[in-house]
Every structure is written in structure tokens, then in C-alpha cells.
Write a protein that holds these residues in place. Sequence first.
Motif, PDB file in Angstrom:
ATOM      1  N   LEU A   1       0.845  -1.206   0.000  1.00 39.73           N
ATOM      2  CA  LEU A   1       0.000   0.000   0.000  1.00 39.73           C
ATOM      3  C   LEU A   1       0.877   1.252   0.000  1.00 39.73           C
ATOM      4  O   LEU A   1       0.556   2.255  -0.646  1.00 39.73           O
ATOM      5  CB  LEU A   1      -0.942  -0.026   1.198  1.00 39.73           C
TER       6      LEU A   1
ATOM      7  N   MET B   1      -4.645   7.241  -0.329  1.00 39.55           N
ATOM      8  CA  MET B   1      -5.459   6.201   0.315  1.00 39.55           C
ATOM      9  C   MET B   1      -6.746   6.768   0.916  1.00 39.55           C
ATOM     10  O   MET B   1      -7.695   6.033   1.140  1.00 39.55           O
ATOM     11  CB  MET B   1      -4.660   5.514   1.427  1.00 39.55           C
ATOM     12  N   ALA B   2      -6.751   8.060   1.217  1.00 42.54           N
ATOM     13  CA  ALA B   2      -7.939   8.643   1.842  1.00 42.54           C
ATOM     14  C   ALA B   2      -9.048   8.893   0.826  1.00 42.54           C
ATOM     15  O   ALA B   2     -10.199   9.107   1.198  1.00 42.54           O
ATOM     16  CB  ALA B   2      -7.569   9.944   2.549  1.00 42.54           C
ATOM     17  N   MET B   3      -8.676   8.899  -0.447  1.00 44.35           N
ATOM     18  CA  MET B   3      -9.673   9.216  -1.474  1.00 44.35           C
ATOM     19  C   MET B   3     -10.094   8.017  -2.310  1.00 44.35           C
ATOM     20  O   MET B   3     -11.092   8.065  -3.010  1.00 44.35           O
ATOM     21  CB  MET B   3      -9.107  10.292  -2.420  1.00 44.35           C
ATOM     22  N   HIS B   4      -9.288   6.957  -2.264  1.00 45.63           N
ATOM     23  CA  HIS B   4      -9.572   5.805  -3.134  1.00 45.63           C
ATOM     24  C   HIS B   4     -10.014   4.592  -2.332  1.00 45.63           C
ATOM     25  O   HIS B   4      -9.805   4.510  -1.131  1.00 45.63           O
ATOM     26  CB  HIS B   4      -8.336   5.466  -3.975  1.00 45.63           C
ATOM     27  N   ASP B   5     -10.604   3.659  -3.053  1.00 44.68           N
ATOM     28  CA  ASP B   5     -11.129   2.441  -2.446  1.00 44.68           C
ATOM     29  C   ASP B   5     -10.229   1.277  -2.870  1.00 44.68           C
ATOM     30  O   ASP B   5     -10.258   0.858  -4.025  1.00 44.68           O
ATOM     31  CB  ASP B   5     -12.567   2.239  -2.966  1.00 44.68           C
ATOM     32  N   ILE B   6      -9.421   0.811  -1.935  1.00 42.23           N
ATOM     33  CA  ILE B   6      -8.489  -0.279  -2.252  1.00 42.23           C
ATOM     34  C   ILE B   6      -9.044  -1.569  -1.678  1.00 42.23           C
ATOM     35  O   ILE B   6      -9.424  -1.629  -0.506  1.00 42.23           O
ATOM     36  CB  ILE B   6      -7.095  -0.026  -1.627  1.00 42.23           C
ATOM     37  N   ARG B   7      -9.059  -2.597  -2.484  1.00 43.44           N
ATOM     38  CA  ARG B   7      -9.646  -3.862  -2.068  1.00 43.44           C
ATOM     39  C   ARG B   7      -8.728  -5.023  -2.431  1.00 43.44           C
ATOM     40  O   ARG B   7      -8.062  -4.992  -3.471  1.00 43.44           O
ATOM     41  CB  ARG B   7     -10.969  -4.053  -2.813  1.00 43.44           C
TER      42      ARG B   7
ATOM     43  N   TRP C   1      -7.621  -4.237  -6.146  1.00 48.65           N
ATOM     44  CA  TRP C   1      -8.476  -3.309  -6.878  1.00 48.65           C
ATOM     45  C   TRP C   1      -8.324  -1.903  -6.327  1.00 48.65           C
ATOM     46  O   TRP C   1      -8.335  -1.702  -5.113  1.00 48.65           O
ATOM     47  CB  TRP C   1      -9.954  -3.689  -6.722  1.00 48.65           C
TER      48      TRP C   1
ATOM     49  N   ASP D   1     -10.503   1.406  -6.831  1.00 47.82           N
ATOM     50  CA  ASP D   1     -11.757   1.918  -7.410  1.00 47.82           C
ATOM     51  C   ASP D   1     -12.284   0.982  -8.493  1.00 47.82           C
ATOM     52  O   ASP D   1     -12.678   1.413  -9.573  1.00 47.82           O
ATOM     53  CB  ASP D   1     -11.553   3.326  -7.990  1.00 47.82           C
ATOM     54  N   GLY D   2     -12.245  -0.305  -8.215  1.00 48.24           N
ATOM     55  CA  GLY D   2     -12.809  -1.272  -9.144  1.00 48.24           C
ATOM     56  C   GLY D   2     -11.869  -1.700 -10.240  1.00 48.24           C
ATOM     57  O   GLY D   2     -12.216  -2.516 -11.074  1.00 48.24           O
TER      58      GLY D   2
END
Lengths: 313, 766
Positions: free
Chosen positions: A101, A111-117, A138, A140-141
Motif C-alpha cells: 500500500l 489512500m484517503a480518497m480511493h477504495d483499495i480492495r 483493486w 476503485d474497481g
Amino acid sequence: MTQTNGAPRSFQEIILRLQNYWAAKGCAVMQPYDMEVGAGTFHPATTLRSLGTKAWAAAYVQPSRRPTDGRYGENPNRLQHYYQYQVLIKPSPPNLQELYLGSLEAIGVDMAMHDIRFVEDDWESPTLGAWGLGWEVWCDGMEVSQFTYFQQVGGHDCHPVSGELTYGLERLAMYVLGVDHVMDMPYNDPDALIPLSYGDVFKQTEEEYARWNFDVANTEVLLRHFEEAEAECAAILAQEHQDPKTGKRIIMAHPAYDQCIKASHIFNLLDARGVISVTERQAYIGRVRALAKQCADAFVLTEAGGHVAETAA
Amino acid sequence: MPDLLIELFSEEIPARMQARAAEDLKKRVTDGLVEAGLTYAGAAALSTPRRLTLAVDGLLAESPTIREERKGPKVGAPDKAIEGFLRGAGLTRDQLEERETPKGAVYFAMIEKPGRAAAEIIAEVLEDCIRTFPWPKSMRWGAGSLRWVRPLHSILCILSDEAGTSVVDLDIDGIKSGSSTRGHRFMAPEEITVTGFDDYAAKLKRAFVVLDPAERQAAIWQEASNQAFANGLDVVEDKGLLAEVAGLVEWPVVLMGAIDEEFLELPPEVLQTSMKEHQKFFSVKNPKTGRIERFITVANRETADNGATILAGNQKVLSARLADAKFFWENDLRTARSEAGMSAWVENLGNVTFHNKLGTQAARIDRIAALAREIAPVVGADADLAEQSARVAKADLSSEMVYEFPELQGLMGRYYAEAAGLPQEVANACEQHYSPLGPGDDVPSEPVSVAVALADKLDTLTGFWAIDEKPTGSKDPYALRRAALGVIRLVLENDVRVELLALFAPCWKHHFFDVSAFWEKACRNASDDELRNSEFCAGMFNAGWQEALKQRPRLKEIDEKTEAIRTEFRVGKNTALDACLKTQAELESHFGPDLLSFFHDRLKVFLRDQGIRHDVIDACIAMDGSDDLTLLVKRARALEDFMKTEDGTNLLQGFKRANNILSQAEEKDGVEYSYGADRKFAENDSETALFDALAAGGDAISPAIEAEDFAAAMRGMAALRAPIDAFFEAVQVNAENEIVRRNRLNLLNQIRQVCGQVADLTKVEG
């Protein structure tokens, strides 16, 4: 001081930031392997070094070739030649996810604005006789990396286990830079004296190779090269461990593995030429895997593979 | 009584494994506790992508002391015996008690197992559970040898009661238990220390973790529905996707986005599949137009811009994906609308192997087309349309869209058949011929679809039977049980009257041809050793072929024979084929009944679920014509209903009484009494009355059987009970006079014959 704050401005800056990041984390920053491979995993710094007991940490860019993915430079996302960024650390450290990360932050992903999966994705390479468990990561998909804990390579159980990170550089960079077509991506800084796009560098080669891969490559020659590589690999490994000239114990795992890489790439070319039927496909993959296994068997007998020289009686 | 809280904190657990893992954790731990004597009041298991949690309430603080008395050897028994007993009991001789028994003095041991503290037991049980956890796939990491689904980072294990909280000490390969965990990976990664379940759940929620998957699912669904509703739209329900998405997030944040205008013309199923498979998006439909216009994605965090960046990113990825889908769709449409139409795809299937012994997909299509033609009249379909449908039904397997999304097979076939301007029945059959796929799936009812659906499944079943790849135990890689159930439901729900064995017959012929081709090739490529290897030859048709294959010099002969078969068969002169293929007849007589009994087994399962007794089904299967499933089920339903009535009891008792005596006599005499009985030998009124009743009954029953009115037939049979009972009352069957005796036995046989016309009543219980 390297500039690592703010958004990167070019493809090469993203690569440089990754290099700096992983260097700072203690990886040996290596150079690409000087052969045609389908993915960064084929670099001996991953395939062979993930075997045996010795600790290892390496990071490198690897140009990768997938002849069937050629689209004459027209598809916004598909290339027959592209770059992977590869990190391999053995044994896998407990904070590998955090390290990973951190690398995304280093290339400007906030990291505060995106969606990490971390989404389940088990990795398997039938040609290398290798598999591992992990995820595709991922953002943001969008899949930005493969994250794998190697369990087996070349038919050998991995002890200790290596953690492998693979970044598809073009795709990741397009996302970070907000570019829709790979050929439009700035390769160097857009404000450079001579700004170059990815297309300036690679559009023509994509066309040339797509034509050659699909229509021109001489399949008879390729088939012969495949057989030769296979035979050479076996011949190398059949040599005595003790070199008659120097008297040293020299097992030629790497030269043999080069032949395995060669065979694998030739197989990919033949596949792109459409001369391999569905049934034959499995057989070819099996032949490459057999080479990979023999090379793995040989490597673990070498010093880098963790072999401890017997003390003279 | 203390409460137990366990949390196993790891790197991301695959969504599909979480629910099962939480249940396994609960079962394994609570079973282990109970086995060690620790009972509890209640237990609940929860999961998120990063943790498995188990809360056990009202646990005993320690296991009870167990006292056991064990009887040993006699006093004065050999030392060896006594020592053995002492070893088993874990005692010394002075601890034994001597007691007088009727058999003399005997040693007794009093064994006491002291209770153990809960913590000690929990530590053992949990360690064992972790080390032997049944993950579908597990892995090692770092330099360790512990296995878990992904690296395990920490173990929270605490016991809490009024007095306070204590950690259950545990050290598994260096992972020490404690009383702390962590919150959301990004929003609250700090360590949290907890004192019990309530405290744990509350603190986690403050740390942006919703612990309960059901709560996450409900929240996602609620929020998604609200957002859609606010725009006059509906979320397309998908429970599997909802469960999966809830397994990917600890803090669900629902975001709705628009789909680019240029993709809205794609078939809704394509949009839905692409969004679901690649992106795990829900589809949002406009109820007025039925079109999918938006998507819902579920993020794992809140952001300062309320998800705007995340949504924009997702939208971009979706557009790239849909651009691919649109590219495939347009290419496929171009092919379908071209002059060659879908036949170009069918041709391509000649290069696709269905199964190496059963030929290519193209060969399979030829077989299905021929079979669909034969089935067509049986199901009231036009034979030409049925054949045409079968020929294009699998064409879409070559399309780009189905290559990308295999689950769209059939459906795309419909779209492309429509685009190609084929008749609507053909387009429908493209989609429906795969149905029914599961027990809950709809069964096609259009005749053309029914014909192709039956042909497809029968070809598969007979094919795998012919090459001896039948399902065994839990292994059914080709889903043959599902195919058989599909045939059963197609036949029953459409009231199709057909004898399955008659439908199998052309199948064996078709398979024979394709499998011959396989053998021909295999034989040509085989080494001498392989040819001599019986396993290699033990495929189908082994009887005839094996001999020929064993020796190389006869190979040419096989080639010629196969070639001859092919020529004859292609031009349709079946006579030659029939004449030269002794093995085909063998195939038919060998595999036909075996496959039929497989159908009967599936039918039993199917009917049992509908409440029909297995003995009733067996009684009907034993009748001739049991390969006509509709008739078979008609019988079974009539019999099942009839057996619940008083008449049913009458029929069964009357029949059994007559049959038992007759069977005994037959066994004793070693003959079968099947001559007609003669009324003139009747000696008394009851006997003549039975003769008359049988004659009258027979007159009523036969037409009923003829009309398949089995209930009426059985009512007629039931009416025989009174005369039968009166007969047994008045006469001795085993009379002295041999002629009279034989006549009476033949009379009983008549009862057996009459009553056996609906079902084999000997198989009915009761």
C-alpha cells in the motif's frame, strides 16, 4: 532527493518512484532479464530465487511479451509488449500488505480518497509448475496488481514462502495519470524539451510485431527452435556436476533455465500464429513445465538454491 | 458463568469462504468444548473480510469432575491381568477395592477425573481448531509452517464475567493470544482493546467495522434500493452477488453511477453479466423500459468527497469493460447478419473438441439434429424446425460474446438467431434447449424447444454411457444426473408419451460412428504396446474392436471397416450399418437397460421429493413399459393415492393373501401355476363366487387399464377382496384331490394376474 510528493507526471516517473520506493525498503533493484518472457515471474530473480531456503528481496521492471495480445497499437489497453513491475521478497514479511500500500502512495494514490480492495485471485502458472494464493488488488474497481504468496514453484514446495507483487505498469500508470488510451500516455515529462508519448515510443513497434507475430513468423523455424531449446536444456542438465576443467562443482541451472524461457516464448509465438490445436496446446504446456521442473530440481542443488557444500572428509 | 470471545484476525479472506468458515469455527470450537465437558448457553459466529469471530455465552467456568467405577479381574487373577487393568485405570494396586460378587471377590477401581479450568480447555480446543481448520484451500507464509486461508495476524481470545476479563493464553507458532484487535484497514487501523463481546462489537463499529455479514447485506440492500427508488429505478436483485459484496467490505458505502449512453443498447443480460462478473456491480433497471441504466458499486470506505473519486474510477473501468462487450456484440451481430449467418460459427465448432472420444462439437450437433428430428413428432414439433434449431442452437459457442461470458450461452444464441432472421421457434430453442438446468429452473414448453432440449440431453447421456464415463458416488463431472433429471422433467411436465429405450436406439448408432472415428485415430497413433494394453482398448465397443486392435497387421482392416461404416452411414443406408455392426447391438442391449435404470433412480429421487413412497415407485418400475416415464408416473401417482384409501388396503390384503399361498405352493411343487382355472371343478359357492367375481372384475378392469384409468382398475381389484376372503374362509386350497388343488392354485394365479396389471404389488409394503 527524489521528488515523491504530489501526482507523478509521466510513465517513467511512476517507474522511477517504484524503483526508489522498493530500494528504500531494502530490495535489490535489478534490471530486466535479457530474454523474451511472458511475465516478470519468468525472470530467474523470481522463478529460481523463490526456490530453496535462502532469503531474497528483489524488485525490477520486466518487459513482457504476449504475442496473442497484439492489436497493432490500436486497442487502448492491449499490447503485445508491455512492462511489469515485479517485487519478490522471501520469506514474505508480515507487513507485506502495508509495504505494498505504501508503494501505491509513493506513486500518488491517495489512500484517503480511493477504495483499495484485496479480491481473491489464486495464481497458477501451468508452464512453470507454480501456484500460489493471494489477491488481485483493486483500486476503485480496477485491478492494479497481483499479490501472491508462492506455495509451489517448478513442482517444489516453497519453504520459506515468497511474497510476489506484480504491477501491470501501463494500466496502473494510465489510471494514475488519468489517460484513456495507452498511446496517449506521457512517457517522459510533458514539459520536457522533447516530450514523448507512449505512442511515440511504441506505436510503430506494436504494429511491426503484431504483423510478424500473427502472420509472418516462420512456424517451421519456430517449431525447430522449440525442439532445440528443449534438447539443449536436457543436455545442459545432463552434465556432470563437477566441471572437468576447473574441478569445481558447477551445476548450470541458469543456462538450462534460459532454454526453458526460450521454449516458453516460442510456444507463445506459435500460439499467436494459430498453429497449435487445443489438444496440442496442453502437450506443449506440459513440455515447458517439464523443463521448468528440471531447472528447479537443478537450482536447489546449487549454492544460491540453499545447497550447503559437504565438508571434505 | 463466563462468556468467551474469539477473533481470528487475518489478511483478506475470500468472500465466498467467509460464511462457511465462521460456521466451521463455531461448530469445531463448541463441539470441542462440549466434548471436554464445558457446556454453554449460546454461541454465535460472525465474519468480515479480515476476521472470524465467535462469541460463546454462559460457559461453565470449569468442566465437572467425573467419577467412574470400573470392574476389574477377580481377586487372585494372574498378575499380568491385574497389572494390565491398573495401567488402563492409571492406579496402583493399593487403590483398588475388593468386593464380593456372586462370582467371587473382584477388584474394583474408582477413577476420578478432576474438572479442568475453562481457559485450559479453550486453549487446547482453539489451537486444535486452528491447526486443523477445514479451509477449501489454505497456505503457508513467511518462514512458518502454520496453514491458514491467508496469513493469520492475531488471535483475540478472552473470557469475561462479573469479576473482569482475562486472556486465554495461547501461542500458535509465535502468534500469541491477547485482548486486542484492529479496526478498518484504512479508516481506523489502530489497536483496540476489548473486554467482552458487547464492548468488542461497539468499539469495532466506532472503528468502521460492521461485524455481522447479515447486517452489512441488509445495509447495502437498503441503501441501494433507496438510491434507486429516489431516481424512479429498481435494483436488480441478486442474492449471490449481495453476499459476495458484503464479504468484500467491512464498512459498506453504496454508490450509484450512470452507464454511458452508448452502451445502453446492449442486451440487458450482457450489461448485467459484464458488470457483475468483472466489477461486482449491481444493475439498476428502469421499470418502465426494462433497460439497465445505472450501476451500484459498494466501496469499503467513506471519503472527503463522498465517494466522487471512487465512483469516477469505477465508471471509467466499467466503460472500458463495456467497450469490449460492445465490440463483441457488434462483431457477432455482423456475423449473424452476414450471408453465411450462424453457420460460420457452426463450422468453426468442427475444431472444438467436445470430448476426445465423442468427437467435436460439430459432430455432436449433427447427432443432436438427427435426434431432434426423430423426437419432433413425439412432442408435436415440426421436424424441419427442430432440426434447424438443433443445428444453430450451439452456434453461439463460437461467438465472441460467449467466449468472453460463457454463462451467456443460449441467451446470445437467441439474440443472434433473431438478428439472423431465423424463425422465432428457432431463436427460442437456442435459448431454451439448455433448460431445465436445475430443479427450480423452468421447463420449456414450446414443442421445438422441447425436442431440441431432449435431444441435447439424451445425446449427452447416451454418449457418456457409451464410453463408460458414468457418474460414480459424488463424482459427476459431466452433470449427467442433472441431464437425466432434465429429461424427466421435460417429459413429465409436457406430458410426453415416449419410450425412452426407443429414443436411445438412434443415439447408440450415432455415437458408434463418432467413437469409431476416435478409435480409428487412436489406433493409428498408438504404439504396439498401447494396442496390446487392454486398458487402452477397454473403451466402448470393446468386444468387437479389442480383438482387431490387438494386432497391428489387422489395422488396415479396421480402417476399411470404419470407412465403410462412414460411407454407408452418411448416405443413410442404415441396413448395411445394422448388418455389420454386431457391436452396436451389444451396446444397445448392454447400456440401454443400465441407462434406463439410472433414469429410474433419478425419478425415484424426484418423486420421493413429491411425497411418493419408494416402494410404490419400485412396484411401478417393475411393470412392462417403465421406459415411458409419463405412464410410469401416472401409475405411481394412482397407486400412491389408492394405497391411502380403504380400498387400497383391501386390494393389497386380498392380493397378498392369494399370492402368499400360491407362492408357497409353487416353491414347494417347483412349478408355476399359470394354467387357466376351470369353473367346473369348483366345489362350493364361495369358490364359484370367486370365479364369477374374477370374470366380472376382469371385464371391468381391462378397459380401465386400456384407458390408463388406474384408479378405476384398482377399485375393480379391491372389490375382489370380499370374494377372496370368503373363498379362503370356506375352502382348503391344498385339497386332497390333486385336480381340485391344482385348479384352486390356478385360480389364485388368476387373482395374481388380475391384480398385477397396475403395479407389482409384491413390492408394496404393508
